[in-house]
Design a protein around this motif. Sequence first.
Motif: not given
Length: 525
Positions: A273-278, A305-308
Amino acid sequence: MSGIHSTLKPKVRSLFAFIQARTGSTRFPKKVIRPIPPGSDKTILDHIHSRVLKILPNSRIVYLIPEGDSELESFLVKNGMLHFSGPLEDVRQRYILASAKFEADAILRLTGDNPFYDTTHLDLLIQTFIESDSDLAYFQGLPLGTGGEVFRTSALLNLSGSQQEERHKEHVSIHIKENPNLYKITAIPSILTKEEGSRLSNFRLTVDTPEDFETISDLLTQRSFESICNFNTKEFLEWENESPSLFRKNLDVPQVRFNLPSPNEKIKGKIGVLVAPAKEFGSGHFSRTSLLYSFLPYRGWEPEWLSTFPKDGEYDILLIDYRDVKIQVPYQRTKVLLLDHFGEEKKKYDLWDLLPHPQNDRIFNWEQILIPPNLISSATIEEKNPLKEYEIFCYAGNLGKEESENLDRFLIQNSSQKRIRIGGTPPKTNEIEYFPRLSRVQYLQTLRSSEKFLGYFGQSLFEALFLKIPSATFSISPIHTELSYVLEKYNIPFTDLSRKTDFSLGTKTVGENGYKLLLEKIDSL
């Protein structure tokens, strides 16, 4: 004990947080009502209560204390905290008696040792559990002292006196966790990246000994009560990265752990799951997708949860909620689902729209709008149909001074009774009740007690429409103007704030099945 794993379970109608506490701790007496840090006017229970109030109303937070603990009872009564007194040695029986008194179908179990509960994860835990058929659920992979568990009262009761052993009296839910073949247990991976998860051993955020008390006190001297109340695991990770020595003093304190079997879960596959940073894109992406993420384990998926962007084939499915980000990896083995994406990649990968817009207006199904369970279920609310306290509820987000003043003039022009504005800059007039922000619980309570809603195109607007609150929109950008024009076609008024405006429910209906439909889409991939 009878097997209830496959039994069809009723909907959770009433959930309470039960917080077990006592002043007669053998290792550290009176720790729960001792000022922390010393000399302050706050106790561990004050910190816990301020946090749990972010996810549940005061009427659903109950402290379970031993009979005869008069000092703790006096403290709770003085501070307006609900309590229930039960057996000292049999904590499980205390829970059973309290659940009967308060008619709780489900219980969020917390203890009075942990001043830094992660309310982001606890809120997600509650919301997903009340929509599930699990007997017990928890987040795994959180710092010690920040997590909790939620379980059905029916599972708590499903242990006869002849089956109860001494450990069951003290460790309330251990009979459930010892029997994953009898109970449906859901373990949800925390919303942390692999790198963040690798640092969890650097934390011991509980108070069981004087060494723990000293460590937590040192942390609390570095931040105000108001600011640290908003710290969850992500913020503590950032803080520990800056000042690691603050967190090391109590890491050698031994912790009792039980060797329990793993939940009996069948895994369909792994989902990244890759999500735009808040911080860059606002909290909306995180709010909706963290809830989606937390639903996935209940349906047999293992999310991360992914960051890249991950490598192709590293996950079975990749969910991307990152506006129009360019996808940097040509995925073939990994199935990709884009959420609300407007970039060129939507022609290449599966797409799922979450809100109407000019490009999808003719075909968009309003049932796909994501409405969170705490709007749908009455299990965690104070009153189902509260009295209408405000004539207009206005959500202003991060608007500046000039825009906020325009809103205030409009609110006064369009209402003769109380009006409230959340967000924007402080008003110049006392005719507007104002809060820069509210907890989710406070926000929903206030929204439910309002006759009309004014806001720009976004999640808050659709939540108001779901609650059958007549609404109108204003614009904060050219894009929002276009989006408001879409809603105008369905009789939801769009105002430039210069004149009196009608409010309307429109001709479309916001349904409650958005998450269900999206999860079915993911299953179909």
